[in-house]
Design an enzyme around this catalytic site. Sequence first.
Site: not given
Length: 281
Positions: A106, A43, A48, A73
């Site tokens: 997200h 994931d 990120y 996401k």
Amino acid sequence: MEFATLNNGVKMPMLGYGVYQVDAAETRRCVRDALSVGYRLIDTAQAYGNEEGVGQALRDSGLRRDEVFITSKVWIANAGQEKAAASIDESLRKLGCDYIDLMLIHQPFGDYYGAYRAMEEALRAGKLRAIGVSNFGPDRLIDLYTFVDIKPAVNQIETHVFQQQKRAHAVLAKYGVLHQSWGPFAEGRKGLFTNPTLVEIGAKHNKSAAQVALRFLMDSGVAVIPKSTHIERMEQNFDVFDFALDGEDKQRLAALDEGESAFFSHYDPETVEWFMSFSGR
């Protein structure tokens, strides 16, 4: 490994490895370690900043693409149909993949309807296998579900023994949306790893508090994506398929629920203002 079948027939592992707050420089090693341990769901997210490391690790592993389930996401700054469509293509480029197994909105902010339409188009084009949302409360989930063509398959929300999301879980079950946990250890807050109930139940089964926390969530129909940068803990978190909690265990664990976030509320004005600072507006 245990699997869930999503509402479009796609099979998804109930246990995966999350790379939130894993430094981009460390992601390749960490994901490579996770795959060597046996994890088959990774994931990540645009926000990120480590999608490239996930893709590199997948190529390093020698595993076939169809052996690993990858989630990413769409971030707030990429909300809206055009921006989201471009961001999906960029995620595919960074991952070095022809498709992403699951793409989520997200956060429930910005033009997430436009972003969701872009995900629907990408799914129809074969770029995505399943689509869903993250951090959507029951109200926003029901609203979106009602007006989209392709129903969300997953809602990834904060869930752990201290915030079990029982009301949200019931709504997700009613609408056939899989409940997936982010933060299954509450990032160690509230003393989760030393909680007497978790420790006592763990001792009974020769398991750690963390393993009990994961087993309880999965037994409750909640998919989990624990994170660690240490391979020994990755192995421990993966070693949860050889024991079963009994009725008394589950009763005691259910009683730990405080019904409140260990982090923040998406309904708090100051929290929403903080998220807006990432919107690019």
